[in-house]
Write a protein that holds these residues in place. Sequence first.
Motif, PDB file in Angstrom:
ATOM      1  N   GLY A  84       0.742  -1.317  -0.026  1.00 18.76           N
ATOM      2  CA  GLY A  84      -0.074   0.086  -0.045  1.00 18.76           C
ATOM      3  C   GLY A  84       0.966   1.384  -0.199  1.00 18.76           C
ATOM      4  O   GLY A  84       2.236   1.433   0.277  1.00 18.76           O
ATOM      5  N   PRO A  85       0.076   2.466  -0.256  1.00 16.85           N
ATOM      6  CA  PRO A  85       0.992   3.611  -0.251  1.00 16.85           C
ATOM      7  C   PRO A  85       1.438   4.032   1.126  1.00 16.85           C
ATOM      8  O   PRO A  85       1.006   3.735   2.162  1.00 16.85           O
ATOM      9  CB  PRO A  85      -0.101   4.527  -0.738  1.00 16.85           C
ATOM     10  CG  PRO A  85      -1.313   4.018  -0.346  1.00 16.85           C
ATOM     11  CD  PRO A  85      -1.365   2.666  -0.299  1.00 16.85           C
ATOM     12  N   ASN A  86       2.463   4.849   1.209  1.00 18.24           N
ATOM     13  CA  ASN A  86       2.712   5.481   2.342  1.00 18.24           C
ATOM     14  C   ASN A  86       3.513   4.838   3.481  1.00 18.24           C
ATOM     15  O   ASN A  86       3.238   5.182   4.631  1.00 18.24           O
ATOM     16  CB  ASN A  86       1.915   6.555   2.984  1.00 18.24           C
ATOM     17  CG  ASN A  86       1.222   7.550   2.169  1.00 18.24           C
ATOM     18  OD1 ASN A  86       2.007   8.489   1.453  1.00 18.24           O
ATOM     19  ND2 ASN A  86      -0.042   7.462   2.009  1.00 18.24           N
ATOM     20  N   ASN A  87       4.318   3.731   2.990  1.00 21.89           N
ATOM     21  CA  ASN A  87       4.986   2.903   3.999  1.00 21.89           C
ATOM     22  C   ASN A  87       6.308   3.426   4.017  1.00 21.89           C
ATOM     23  O   ASN A  87       7.001   3.876   3.087  1.00 21.89           O
ATOM     24  CB  ASN A  87       4.716   1.349   3.570  1.00 21.89           C
ATOM     25  CG  ASN A  87       3.552   0.509   3.802  1.00 21.89           C
ATOM     26  OD1 ASN A  87       3.170   0.500   4.863  1.00 21.89           O
ATOM     27  ND2 ASN A  87       2.825   0.624   2.483  1.00 21.89           N
ATOM     28  N   ILE A 100       0.892  -6.233   2.687  1.00 18.18           N
ATOM     29  CA  ILE A 100       1.372  -5.157   3.546  1.00 18.18           C
ATOM     30  C   ILE A 100       0.366  -3.826   2.945  1.00 18.18           C
ATOM     31  O   ILE A 100       0.180  -3.590   1.976  1.00 18.18           O
ATOM     32  CB  ILE A 100       2.991  -4.623   3.133  1.00 18.18           C
ATOM     33  CG1 ILE A 100       3.662  -5.713   3.613  1.00 18.18           C
ATOM     34  CG2 ILE A 100       3.306  -3.269   3.737  1.00 18.18           C
ATOM     35  CD1 ILE A 100       5.344  -5.382   3.011  1.00 18.18           C
ATOM     36  N   GLY A 101      -0.223  -3.274   3.968  1.00 13.81           N
ATOM     37  CA  GLY A 101      -1.301  -2.519   3.817  1.00 13.81           C
ATOM     38  C   GLY A 101      -0.679  -0.882   3.522  1.00 13.81           C
ATOM     39  O   GLY A 101       0.460  -0.983   2.886  1.00 13.81           O
ATOM     40  N   GLU A 102      -1.408  -0.114   4.207  1.00  7.17           N
ATOM     41  CA  GLU A 102      -0.742   1.406   3.741  1.00  7.17           C
ATOM     42  C   GLU A 102      -0.188   2.042   5.358  1.00  7.17           C
ATOM     43  O   GLU A 102      -0.895   1.559   6.550  1.00  7.17           O
ATOM     44  CB  GLU A 102      -1.908   2.230   3.141  1.00  7.17           C
ATOM     45  CG  GLU A 102      -3.161   2.296   4.032  1.00  7.17           C
ATOM     46  CD  GLU A 102      -4.186   3.148   3.090  1.00  7.17           C
ATOM     47  OE1 GLU A 102      -4.654   4.162   3.869  1.00  7.17           O
ATOM     48  OE2 GLU A 102      -4.023   2.833   2.135  1.00  7.17           O
ATOM     49  N   LYS A 103       0.542   3.027   5.006  1.00  3.97           N
ATOM     50  CA  LYS A 103       1.034   4.022   6.402  1.00  3.97           C
ATOM     51  C   LYS A 103       1.330   2.978   7.439  1.00  3.97           C
ATOM     52  O   LYS A 103       1.388   3.223   8.637  1.00  3.97           O
ATOM     53  CB  LYS A 103      -0.031   4.932   6.986  1.00  3.97           C
ATOM     54  CG  LYS A 103      -0.441   5.716   5.935  1.00  3.97           C
ATOM     55  CD  LYS A 103      -1.750   6.716   6.585  1.00  3.97           C
ATOM     56  CE  LYS A 103      -1.844   7.879   5.447  1.00  3.97           C
ATOM     57  NZ  LYS A 103      -3.018   8.920   6.338  1.00  3.97           N
ATOM     58  N   ASN A 104       2.316   1.834   7.181  1.00  2.82           N
ATOM     59  CA  ASN A 104       3.326   1.237   8.027  1.00  2.82           C
ATOM     60  C   ASN A 104       4.602   1.725   8.234  1.00  2.82           C
ATOM     61  O   ASN A 104       5.179   2.243   7.245  1.00  2.82           O
ATOM     62  CB  ASN A 104       3.213  -0.261   7.697  1.00  2.82           C
ATOM     63  CG  ASN A 104       1.811  -0.908   7.834  1.00  2.82           C
ATOM     64  OD1 ASN A 104       1.155  -0.937   8.822  1.00  2.82           O
ATOM     65  ND2 ASN A 104       1.194  -1.372   6.385  1.00  2.82           N
TER      66      ASN A 104
END
Length: 190
Positions: A84-87, A100-104
């Motif tokens: 996802g975005p912003n990792n 893997i999702g986002e913002k991690n």
Amino acid sequence: MPGTEISDIKIYPKSIVCEDSQLRGDITISSGCAIHPSATIIAESGPIILGENCIVEEYSTIVHRIPSDHPLFEEGKTPVLTIGPNNVFEVGCRVEAYKIGEKNVFECKSFVSPYVSVSSGCIIGAGCSVQGKQDLPENTVIYGKDCLQREAIEKQGSQTLQIDFLRKVLPNYHHLRKANYDPKKARAQI
């Protein structure tokens, strides 16, 4: 030249990808990403799609390798790892998660095994190791020498300032790979 291998690497415009990063396999680097020198991304079990505005720092490693005993492993099928975005993948981390999702945030020297699914808003603390079959719920924080888990009190902030800084600084000190994929042109060819 380091990192030059026969690969299918798509780099979107507005991404910063240092030439001396190691990229192997079918990798798509979306707009706004920053890939530092000495970072490694290996797409072994199938393609990796890196979402917008991800940061992959020095000596960090992202590997898409599905072991033969993994529930997702099926002969003849190629699973895609969509990140996802912003990792943020900090210095020296190694991430092999199958989702893997986002913002991690994967902090320095952390490790995530291929049997782990990371949702969104998670923080894997410095030096922490996440192994075994598990799905991390949203906003999970793993911290300390015993890798304790808790839920985050606040949501993850944006990495916009850091990405803007990297866009200005990295080109001054490193050779960059040029963007080679424009989604607008690709749609026009269809």
